[in-house]
Write an enzyme that holds these catalytic residues in place. Structure first.
Site, PDB file in Angstrom:
ATOM      1  N   HIS A 171     -12.324  81.167  73.390  1.00  0.00           N
ATOM      2  CA  HIS A 171     -11.793  80.211  74.386  1.00  0.00           C
ATOM      3  C   HIS A 171     -11.685  80.803  75.791  1.00  0.00           C
ATOM      4  O   HIS A 171     -11.419  80.080  76.745  1.00  0.00           O
ATOM      5  CB  HIS A 171     -10.405  79.726  73.957  1.00  0.00           C
ATOM      6  CG  HIS A 171     -10.434  78.806  72.779  1.00  0.00           C
ATOM      7  ND1 HIS A 171     -10.473  79.268  71.481  1.00  0.00           N
ATOM      8  CD2 HIS A 171     -10.483  77.452  72.706  1.00  0.00           C
ATOM      9  CE1 HIS A 171     -10.507  78.233  70.661  1.00  0.00           C
ATOM     10  NE2 HIS A 171     -10.533  77.130  71.372  1.00  0.00           N
ATOM     11  N   LYS A 222     -14.541  71.431  74.071  1.00  0.00           N
ATOM     12  CA  LYS A 222     -13.900  70.135  73.885  1.00  0.00           C
ATOM     13  C   LYS A 222     -13.268  69.628  75.169  1.00  0.00           C
ATOM     14  O   LYS A 222     -13.100  68.448  75.371  1.00  0.00           O
ATOM     15  CB  LYS A 222     -12.801  70.260  72.848  1.00  0.00           C
ATOM     16  CG  LYS A 222     -13.337  70.511  71.481  1.00  0.00           C
ATOM     17  CD  LYS A 222     -12.225  70.883  70.558  1.00  0.00           C
ATOM     18  CE  LYS A 222     -12.789  71.809  69.510  1.00  0.00           C
ATOM     19  NZ  LYS A 222     -11.891  72.113  68.453  1.00  0.00           N
ATOM     20  N   CYS A 236      -9.214  85.678  74.466  1.00  0.00           N
ATOM     21  CA  CYS A 236      -9.871  85.184  73.255  1.00  0.00           C
ATOM     22  C   CYS A 236     -11.374  85.104  73.511  1.00  0.00           C
ATOM     23  O   CYS A 236     -11.794  84.480  74.489  1.00  0.00           O
ATOM     24  CB  CYS A 236      -9.330  83.800  72.909  1.00  0.00           C
ATOM     25  SG  CYS A 236     -10.386  82.937  71.732  1.00  0.00           S
ATOM     26  N   CYS A 280      -7.653  78.998  68.583  1.00  0.00           N
ATOM     27  CA  CYS A 280      -8.301  79.257  67.292  1.00  0.00           C
ATOM     28  C   CYS A 280      -7.306  79.222  66.153  1.00  0.00           C
ATOM     29  O   CYS A 280      -7.697  79.227  64.991  1.00  0.00           O
ATOM     30  CB  CYS A 280      -8.934  80.645  67.268  1.00  0.00           C
ATOM     31  SG  CYS A 280     -10.103  80.926  68.564  1.00  0.00           S
ATOM     32  N   LYS A 330     -21.581  76.981  77.015  1.00  0.00           N
ATOM     33  CA  LYS A 330     -21.085  76.590  75.697  1.00  0.00           C
ATOM     34  C   LYS A 330     -20.349  75.259  75.826  1.00  0.00           C
ATOM     35  O   LYS A 330     -19.596  75.042  76.764  1.00  0.00           O
ATOM     36  CB  LYS A 330     -20.142  77.674  75.190  1.00  0.00           C
ATOM     37  CG  LYS A 330     -19.830  77.476  73.744  1.00  0.00           C
ATOM     38  CD  LYS A 330     -18.856  78.513  73.251  1.00  0.00           C
ATOM     39  CE  LYS A 330     -18.052  77.873  72.145  1.00  0.00           C
ATOM     40  NZ  LYS A 330     -16.869  78.590  71.789  1.00  0.00           N
ATOM     41  N   HIS A 344     -16.576  64.249  69.212  1.00  0.00           N
ATOM     42  CA  HIS A 344     -17.538  64.485  70.288  1.00  0.00           C
ATOM     43  C   HIS A 344     -18.897  64.864  69.694  1.00  0.00           C
ATOM     44  O   HIS A 344     -19.081  64.899  68.469  1.00  0.00           O
ATOM     45  CB  HIS A 344     -17.026  65.516  71.293  1.00  0.00           C
ATOM     46  CG  HIS A 344     -16.726  66.869  70.703  1.00  0.00           C
ATOM     47  ND1 HIS A 344     -17.680  67.626  70.081  1.00  0.00           N
ATOM     48  CD2 HIS A 344     -15.582  67.586  70.646  1.00  0.00           C
ATOM     49  CE1 HIS A 344     -17.145  68.753  69.676  1.00  0.00           C
ATOM     50  NE2 HIS A 344     -15.855  68.749  69.989  1.00  0.00           N
ATOM     51  N   CYS A 382      -4.303  83.570  69.278  1.00  0.00           N
ATOM     52  CA  CYS A 382      -4.905  82.521  70.116  1.00  0.00           C
ATOM     53  C   CYS A 382      -4.517  81.172  69.533  1.00  0.00           C
ATOM     54  O   CYS A 382      -4.816  80.870  68.381  1.00  0.00           O
ATOM     55  CB  CYS A 382      -6.429  82.639  70.148  1.00  0.00           C
ATOM     56  SG  CYS A 382      -7.185  81.197  70.944  1.00  0.00           S
ATOM     57  N   HIS A 407     -19.061  67.452  66.789  1.00  0.00           N
ATOM     58  CA  HIS A 407     -18.637  66.899  65.500  1.00  0.00           C
ATOM     59  C   HIS A 407     -19.725  65.974  64.952  1.00  0.00           C
ATOM     60  O   HIS A 407     -20.049  66.007  63.762  1.00  0.00           O
ATOM     61  CB  HIS A 407     -17.353  66.075  65.653  1.00  0.00           C
ATOM     62  CG  HIS A 407     -16.194  66.847  66.184  1.00  0.00           C
ATOM     63  ND1 HIS A 407     -15.346  66.353  67.143  1.00  0.00           N
ATOM     64  CD2 HIS A 407     -15.744  68.094  65.904  1.00  0.00           C
ATOM     65  CE1 HIS A 407     -14.414  67.243  67.409  1.00  0.00           C
ATOM     66  NE2 HIS A 407     -14.637  68.308  66.674  1.00  0.00           N
TER      67      HIS A 407
HETATM   68  O1  ME8 Z   1     -12.654  74.220  63.534  1.00  0.00           O
HETATM   69  N1  ME8 Z   1     -21.952  72.359  68.644  1.00  0.00           N
HETATM   70  O2  ME8 Z   1     -12.257  71.956  63.667  1.00  0.00           O
HETATM   71  P1  ME8 Z   1     -13.059  71.557  65.008  1.00  0.00           P
HETATM   72  C1  ME8 Z   1     -22.142  72.132  67.348  1.00  0.00           C
HETATM   73  N2  ME8 Z   1     -10.346  72.165  61.853  1.00  0.00           N
HETATM   74  N3  ME8 Z   1     -21.140  71.859  66.500  1.00  0.00           N
HETATM   75  C2  ME8 Z   1     -19.902  71.805  66.980  1.00  0.00           C
HETATM   76  C3  ME8 Z   1     -19.627  72.026  68.337  1.00  0.00           C
HETATM   77  C4  ME8 Z   1     -20.730  72.320  69.184  1.00  0.00           C
HETATM   78  N4  ME8 Z   1     -20.606  72.549  70.474  1.00  0.00           N
HETATM   79  N5  ME8 Z   1     -18.288  71.899  68.502  1.00  0.00           N
HETATM   80  C5  ME8 Z   1     -17.770  71.609  67.278  1.00  0.00           C
HETATM   81  C6  ME8 Z   1     -12.108  73.199  63.141  1.00  0.00           C
HETATM   82  N6  ME8 Z   1     -18.737  71.546  66.365  1.00  0.00           N
HETATM   83  C7  ME8 Z   1     -11.243  73.268  61.900  1.00  0.00           C
HETATM   84  C8  ME8 Z   1     -12.142  73.316  60.692  1.00  0.00           C
HETATM   85  S1  ME8 Z   1     -12.587  73.352  58.075  1.00  0.00           S
HETATM   86  C9  ME8 Z   1     -11.707  73.695  56.726  1.00  0.00           C
HETATM   87  C10 ME8 Z   1     -11.450  73.386  59.376  1.00  0.00           C
HETATM   88  C11 ME8 Z   1     -18.593  71.244  64.925  1.00  0.00           C
HETATM   89  O3  ME8 Z   1     -12.616  70.189  65.344  1.00  0.00           O
HETATM   90  C12 ME8 Z   1     -19.023  72.432  64.074  1.00  0.00           C
HETATM   91  O4  ME8 Z   1     -19.430  71.971  62.815  1.00  0.00           O
HETATM   92  O5  ME8 Z   1     -12.942  72.609  66.012  1.00  0.00           O
HETATM   93  C13 ME8 Z   1     -17.732  73.217  63.994  1.00  0.00           C
HETATM   94  O6  ME8 Z   1     -17.712  74.137  62.911  1.00  0.00           O
HETATM   95  C14 ME8 Z   1     -16.723  72.116  63.823  1.00  0.00           C
HETATM   96  O7  ME8 Z   1     -17.231  71.037  64.645  1.00  0.00           O
HETATM   97  C15 ME8 Z   1     -15.355  72.551  64.287  1.00  0.00           C
HETATM   98  O8  ME8 Z   1     -14.560  71.433  64.485  1.00  0.00           O
END
Ligand code: ME8
Length: 636
Positions: A148, A302, A145, A131, A299, A20, A128, A23
């Site tokens: 979330h 996902k 949490c 997380c 905020k 999304h 949670c 990411h």
């Molecule tokens: O946390 N605005 O994965 P994740 C900006 N698997 N960046 C965002 C965002 C938003 N609203 N939402 C997500 C994880 N991101 C773990 C990480 S690393 C060893 C393991 C981006 O799929 C941002 O960079 O939840 C965030 O840190 C990352 O996606 C989290 O992706």
């Protein structure tokens, strides 16, 4: 930026959602940074990937009636494909279900177990699933949490623990001795803040009876590890820890940097350095933390469809434009708000107008007045050196900004240069020179300056707008881009120049914007107001004011509280500009205010005056002075 080798990682994304906007934002930042480092000629290695174990995946697969492996294969494929479509230049893509990763995780665990840093114990706590971590009493908000806003589950079980508490003092010392280890500074302070509380040991396993979908512990096959002990290790498993050549070149020699969102600061700023230290592995060089995209003030989550919709704008308006918006609109480290209206505003103002028009005008003039070839430079006058000096300045500012991952600052510096070139076109007026054969030498000098500026733009914007940069370079016959070629005078007279008519077509907001986005525009009041006698206007007292301080008004998305000086008087003005300006960035600026408005209360704060700003299609610009005048000066 002394270091000429650069290894950058993005977070590895959970495969419980499709890619999304959030990411994409992070991956695009990583990509822009790595493209920049390659442009500098640095040895660059860029890693991204997917995080594929955990309860959530197993549950989602069960719900969909497929095996976890089938589910993760599909979503990892979607991430890979998305990055390919967006032109992301990652060198590798790591998946935590790959054997190469599993082997390193197990070796890492064994090492820590042998060293006595992993022990078996019992723990009960609030967990949670979103997380994938336990929360301490202090962190829990209203029993939920904090991230979330969902109910937490109390889990009590026997598990393996990493003796993280043992490394608390060491980590504090490391952070104190290395101020740039986590940037921007606010996040370093946040981590130091976590470390003011006693650090708990970290639960790193789950019993197999409860969860199968993880990597088995090498010393107890009744348990699997997952979550952070699994995910973080990707950064070294992907490059062949412990013996691989890439590991030695990139990690062991100290060139690794991580790029993450603020949501995963604690695992990266606390768990990961202590894990590395305990395993006797050198630390990463720097952790770079970006803020969050919000949509409609809330905020971005996902589960909300709007993040997916926002992502579809890439296809609607083009990948370069989308990339540009994400890089330009977010101040690195802070949150930024995404709206289609603001996106279209930037596209029209910065891309169609400032950049696209310039490229179209300049190439057309070289074709029309120079026969489609770069003329000889002739002798450069003062007006021409303004352009070459501005380019050198822009290149320096971009380098400084990129050192801090401050993409917005780098782009602002490039746009300053575009402004200089645009003004140069207007003031040198090649169309007038072309009418007078006696001015041929001057015309040639101007056309040369324009051709050379285009060549430079084709290099400078490469990390941010790769497609447009490629088109510009092709039009001026430039080869592979390198920062080293930015020096003025590189374009060879006689080079053939092609016209580039419409790099970024203007978007007609009325036709293109989705209905919700259109409704928010200020276009509604565009009908021209009735004319007024001059006396009416004279009733309005406009004055120059200097901003002494600024802060956000709590609980308001739009309002800033400004302390300004008007003459000798200091007063408070509340202005609806918070979505467009950071308060700190305004301090010291001279602006124009309506000084004789009746006081008004906004969010409980008395405002004495009004700040003047122009707005167009989502972009807002404060009025400022062309020359420096003292605060209090009358504007008429
Ligand atoms: O946390 N605005 O994965 P994740 C900006 N698997 N960046 C965002 C965002 C938003 N609203 N939402 C997500 C994880 N991101 C773990 C990480 S690393 C060893 C393991 C981006 O799929 C941002 O960079 O939840 C965030 O840190 C990352 O996606 C989290 O992706």
């Amino acid at each position: 930026m002394a270091d000429r080798t650069f290894y950058l990682t993005t977070p590895i994304y959970y495969v419980n959602s499709r890619p999304h906007l959030g990411h994409a934002g992070a991956t695009i930042m990583g990509d822009a940074m790595c493209r920049y480092r390659r442009l500098r000629g640095d040895r660059t290695y860029f890693l991204t990937g997917t995080d594929e174990h955990g309860d959530k995946i197993a549950q989602a697969a069960a719900k969909a009636g497929v095996t976890p492996q089938a589910l993760v294969d599909e979503i990892a494929g979607a991430f890979r494909e998305t990055w390919r479509r967006l032109g992301i230049t990652n060198d590798d893509f790591i998946r935590t279900t790959e054997p190469r990763h599993r082997a390193v995780v197990q070796a890492f665990l064994q090492k820590l177990h042998d060293a006595g840093d992993i022990y078996f114990g019992e723990y009960g706590g609030w967990y949670c699933y979103g997380c994938e971590r336990f929360y301490t009493e202090k962190e829990i908000v209203d029993g939920k949490c904090p991230d979330h806003q969902t109910a937490l589950t109390f889990i009590k079980e026997k598990n393996y623990f990493f003796r993280m508490s043992k490394y608390q003092d060491w980590l504090i010392k490391h952070l104190e001795a290395n101020p740039g280890f986590i940037q921007p500074e606010r996040y370093r302070n946040e981590v130091l803040g976590f470390l003011r509380e006693p650090l708990q040991d970290l639960s790193i396993s789950r019993p197999k009876s409860r969860l199968q979908w993880g990597i088995p512990l090498p010393f107890d096959d009744q348990y699997v590890t997952y979550v952070w002990f699994d995910a973080l290790i990707n950064y070294i498993s992907a490059i062949g820890y412990p013996d691989g050549a890439l590991y030695k070149e990139l990690w062991a020699a100290g060139h690794a940097e991580h790029l993450i969102g603020k949501d995963i600061l604690k695992p990266h700023g606390v768990y990961w350095p202590t894990m590395l230290h305990a395993a006797g592995i050198p630390l990463y060089r720097r952790l770079n933390v970006h803020g969050y995209w919000t949509i409609g003030g809330g905020k971005m989550s996902k589960s909300i469809g709007n993040v997916v919709e926002a992502f579809q704008l890439t296809d609607k308006y083009g990948h370069d434009a989308f990339r540009y918006f994400l890089l330009r609109e977010m101040t690195f480290g802070l949150d930024a708000s995404f709206s289609e209206e603001a996106f279209v505003g930037r596209l029209n103002a910065d891309l169609a107008n400032d950049l696209g028009n310039l490229v179209s005008r300049a190439t057309t003039m070289i074709v029309n007045f120079g026969g489609g070839r770069v003329p000889p430079p002739g002798s450069a006058g003062a007006e021409d050196t303004v352009v070459s000096t501005a380019l050198a300045q822009a290149a320096r500012s971009v380098d400084d900004a990129m050192e801090d991952f401050a993409f917005q600052r780098a782009l602002a510096a490039i746009w300053e240069f575009l402004g200089v070139v645009n003004r140069y076109v207007d003031s040198s007026a090649p169309w007038t020179l072309a009418k007078d054969p006696a001015k041929r030498a001057r015309l040639d000098a101007v056309l040369y300056t324009l051709a050379e500026s285009l060549r430079a733009i084709g290099i400078l914007i490469e990390p941010f707008l790769p497609d447009a940069a490629g088109k510009i370079r092709a039009a001026v016959g430039a080869g592979a881009p390198r920062l080293a070629d930015l020096g003025w005078g590189g374009i060879v007279p006689g080079t053939s120049i092609q016209r580039v008519p419409a790099l970024f077509p203007r978007i007609e907001a009325e036709k293109s914007l989705s209905p919700e986005a259109r409704g928010q525009g200020e276009g509604k009041a565009a009908a021209s107001p009735a004319r007024i006698p001059i006396d009416e206007f004279r009733k309005v007292e406009l004055r120059v004011a200097e901003v002494l301080a600024g802060e956000r008004v709590p609980k308001s998305k739009k309002l800033l509280k400004l302390t300004v000086k008007v003459g000798e008087e200091v007063r408070t003005i509340v202005a609806g500009i918070a979505e467009h300006y950071e308060p700190e960035a305004l301090v010291g600026r001279k602006i124009v205010v309506v000084a004789n408005l009746e006081p008004a209360k906004l969010m409980g704060i008395e405002s004495n005056g009004m700040v003047l700003a122009a707005s167009h299609e989502g972009t807002l610009a404060l009025l400022s002075l062309e020359k420096d005048l003292p605060p209090g000066s009358k504007v008429s």
